[in-house]
Design a protein around this motif. Structure first.
Motif, PDB file in Angstrom:
ATOM      1  N   UNK A  82     -13.453 -26.421  10.641  1.00  0.00           N
ATOM      2  CA  UNK A  82     -14.067 -25.128  10.351  1.00  0.00           C
ATOM      3  C   UNK A  82     -15.512 -25.011  10.832  1.00  0.00           C
ATOM      4  N   UNK A  83     -16.199 -26.159  11.016  1.00  0.00           N
ATOM      5  CA  UNK A  83     -17.599 -26.097  11.414  1.00  0.00           C
ATOM      6  C   UNK A  83     -18.250 -27.463  11.375  1.00  0.00           C
ATOM      7  N   UNK A  84     -19.565 -27.466  11.294  1.00  0.00           N
ATOM      8  CA  UNK A  84     -20.304 -28.724  11.216  1.00  0.00           C
ATOM      9  C   UNK A  84     -21.559 -28.520  10.385  1.00  0.00           C
ATOM     10  N   UNK A  85     -22.157 -29.629   9.965  1.00  0.00           N
ATOM     11  CA  UNK A  85     -23.399 -29.591   9.192  1.00  0.00           C
ATOM     12  C   UNK A  85     -24.235 -30.805   9.555  1.00  0.00           C
ATOM     13  N   UNK A 131     -28.355 -27.854   7.290  1.00  0.00           N
ATOM     14  CA  UNK A 131     -27.780 -26.569   7.683  1.00  0.00           C
ATOM     15  C   UNK A 131     -26.287 -26.746   7.880  1.00  0.00           C
ATOM     16  N   UNK A 132     -25.516 -25.758   7.404  1.00  0.00           N
ATOM     17  CA  UNK A 132     -24.083 -25.748   7.633  1.00  0.00           C
ATOM     18  C   UNK A 132     -23.769 -24.590   8.582  1.00  0.00           C
ATOM     19  N   UNK A 133     -22.847 -24.831   9.531  1.00  0.00           N
ATOM     20  CA  UNK A 133     -22.538 -23.863  10.594  1.00  0.00           C
ATOM     21  C   UNK A 133     -21.037 -23.571  10.601  1.00  0.00           C
ATOM     22  N   UNK A 134     -20.681 -22.292  10.701  1.00  0.00           N
ATOM     23  CA  UNK A 134     -19.279 -21.879  10.846  1.00  0.00           C
ATOM     24  C   UNK A 134     -19.010 -21.684  12.342  1.00  0.00           C
ATOM     25  N   UNK A 135     -17.976 -22.362  12.870  1.00  0.00           N
ATOM     26  CA  UNK A 135     -17.717 -22.302  14.311  1.00  0.00           C
ATOM     27  C   UNK A 135     -16.418 -21.592  14.682  1.00  0.00           C
ATOM     28  N   UNK A 136     -15.644 -21.135  13.679  1.00  0.00           N
ATOM     29  CA  UNK A 136     -14.366 -20.483  13.985  1.00  0.00           C
ATOM     30  C   UNK A 136     -14.197 -19.185  13.218  1.00  0.00           C
ATOM     31  N   UNK A 137     -13.531 -18.236  13.842  1.00  0.00           N
ATOM     32  CA  UNK A 137     -13.173 -16.985  13.179  1.00  0.00           C
ATOM     33  C   UNK A 137     -11.790 -17.173  12.573  1.00  0.00           C
ATOM     34  N   UNK A 138     -11.702 -17.975  11.505  1.00  0.00           N
ATOM     35  CA  UNK A 138     -10.404 -18.329  10.929  1.00  0.00           C
ATOM     36  C   UNK A 138     -10.263 -17.966   9.456  1.00  0.00           C
ATOM     37  N   UNK A 139     -11.239 -17.234   8.896  1.00  0.00           N
ATOM     38  CA  UNK A 139     -11.169 -16.875   7.481  1.00  0.00           C
ATOM     39  C   UNK A 139     -11.539 -18.026   6.554  1.00  0.00           C
ATOM     40  N   UNK A 140     -12.058 -19.098   7.102  1.00  0.00           N
ATOM     41  CA  UNK A 140     -12.492 -20.250   6.306  1.00  0.00           C
ATOM     42  C   UNK A 140     -13.994 -20.433   6.505  1.00  0.00           C
ATOM     43  N   UNK A 141     -14.715 -20.514   5.417  1.00  0.00           N
ATOM     44  CA  UNK A 141     -16.166 -20.664   5.475  1.00  0.00           C
ATOM     45  C   UNK A 141     -16.558 -22.060   4.989  1.00  0.00           C
ATOM     46  N   UNK A 142     -17.172 -22.861   5.849  1.00  0.00           N
ATOM     47  CA  UNK A 142     -17.502 -24.245   5.486  1.00  0.00           C
ATOM     48  C   UNK A 142     -18.727 -24.342   4.573  1.00  0.00           C
ATOM     49  N   UNK A 143     -18.719 -25.385   3.754  1.00  0.00           N
ATOM     50  CA  UNK A 143     -19.880 -25.737   2.929  1.00  0.00           C
ATOM     51  C   UNK A 143     -19.947 -27.253   2.813  1.00  0.00           C
ATOM     52  N   UNK A 154     -22.093 -21.524   1.267  1.00  0.00           N
ATOM     53  CA  UNK A 154     -21.241 -21.608   2.451  1.00  0.00           C
ATOM     54  C   UNK A 154     -21.771 -20.700   3.556  1.00  0.00           C
ATOM     55  N   UNK A 155     -21.408 -21.069   4.773  1.00  0.00           N
ATOM     56  CA  UNK A 155     -21.736 -20.255   5.947  1.00  0.00           C
ATOM     57  C   UNK A 155     -20.511 -19.414   6.250  1.00  0.00           C
ATOM     58  N   UNK A 156     -20.686 -18.123   6.381  1.00  0.00           N
ATOM     59  CA  UNK A 156     -19.537 -17.246   6.556  1.00  0.00           C
ATOM     60  C   UNK A 156     -19.546 -16.454   7.827  1.00  0.00           C
ATOM     61  N   UNK A 157     -18.410 -16.494   8.533  1.00  0.00           N
ATOM     62  CA  UNK A 157     -18.240 -15.766   9.781  1.00  0.00           C
ATOM     63  C   UNK A 157     -18.613 -16.623  10.967  1.00  0.00           C
ATOM     64  N   UNK A 158     -17.773 -16.597  11.968  1.00  0.00           N
ATOM     65  CA  UNK A 158     -18.017 -17.409  13.168  1.00  0.00           C
ATOM     66  C   UNK A 158     -19.430 -17.179  13.698  1.00  0.00           C
ATOM     67  N   UNK A 159     -20.107 -18.288  13.988  1.00  0.00           N
ATOM     68  CA  UNK A 159     -21.452 -18.223  14.527  1.00  0.00           C
ATOM     69  C   UNK A 159     -22.553 -18.138  13.476  1.00  0.00           C
ATOM     70  N   UNK A 160     -22.185 -18.020  12.204  1.00  0.00           N
ATOM     71  CA  UNK A 160     -23.183 -17.933  11.133  1.00  0.00           C
ATOM     72  C   UNK A 160     -23.571 -19.321  10.654  1.00  0.00           C
ATOM     73  N   UNK A 161     -24.812 -19.460  10.198  1.00  0.00           N
ATOM     74  CA  UNK A 161     -25.329 -20.712   9.659  1.00  0.00           C
ATOM     75  C   UNK A 161     -26.013 -20.425   8.334  1.00  0.00           C
ATOM     76  N   UNK A 162     -26.140 -21.458   7.531  1.00  0.00           N
ATOM     77  CA  UNK A 162     -26.824 -21.327   6.242  1.00  0.00           C
ATOM     78  C   UNK A 162     -27.628 -22.591   5.973  1.00  0.00           C
ATOM     79  N   UNK A 194     -21.943 -37.154   1.719  1.00  0.00           N
ATOM     80  CA  UNK A 194     -21.720 -35.716   1.865  1.00  0.00           C
ATOM     81  C   UNK A 194     -20.408 -35.520   2.615  1.00  0.00           C
ATOM     82  N   UNK A 195     -19.677 -34.470   2.256  1.00  0.00           N
ATOM     83  CA  UNK A 195     -18.422 -34.137   2.925  1.00  0.00           C
ATOM     84  C   UNK A 195     -18.397 -32.644   3.224  1.00  0.00           C
ATOM     85  N   UNK A 196     -17.544 -32.257   4.172  1.00  0.00           N
ATOM     86  CA  UNK A 196     -17.360 -30.834   4.505  1.00  0.00           C
ATOM     87  C   UNK A 196     -16.166 -30.322   3.713  1.00  0.00           C
ATOM     88  N   UNK A 197     -16.293 -29.123   3.204  1.00  0.00           N
ATOM     89  CA  UNK A 197     -15.217 -28.409   2.530  1.00  0.00           C
ATOM     90  C   UNK A 197     -15.236 -26.981   3.050  1.00  0.00           C
TER      91      UNK A 197
END
Length: 121
Positions: free
Chosen positions: A47-50, A64-76, A91-99, A114-117
């Protein structure tokens, strides 16, 4: 003009300066201690990387957590604690968004990993 009048103003300034050093103004605060960040971390998932840093003897995680896919899943990021618990980031929401994330371990604990969810978003 007498010598007494010339000395008095300087004496008053010196006394006020000394008082300010000995008795700080009420409500004045010392600057917070700087974080001690010692090691970088990086994780990824489908779903992304951090990425970020471990700070203050692993009691704080920043990054920082980054969402890399437009798949309806937001990584944290989930910070796993020494007592078996965990702390989740925003969580980071929407492809290309970061938090930006900051996780704090409760008193008496520290982060062990730390783990990605992800959540559905």
């Amino acid at each position: 003009m007498s010598m007494r009048r010339l000395v008095a103003p300087g004496t008053a300034v010196a006394a006020l300066t000394l008082a300010a050093l000995l008795f700080p103004v009420a409500g004045a605060h010392a600057a917070p201690a700087a974080d001690s960040c010692t090691q970088n971390w990086s994780i990824s998932s489908a779903e992304g990387y951090a990425n970020g840093k471990w700070c203050n003897y692993n009691t704080k995680v920043v990054g920082t957590v980054h969402d890399t896919k437009a798949d309806g899943r937001c990584p944290f990021v989930r910070g796993n604690l020494s007592n078996g618990g965990y702390v989740d980031s925003d969580w980071a929401g929407g492809k290309g968004k970061s938090r930006a994330i900051t996780l704090y371990a409760p008193s008496g604990t520290h982060f062990t990993s730390v783990t990605m969810r992800y959540i559905g978003c």
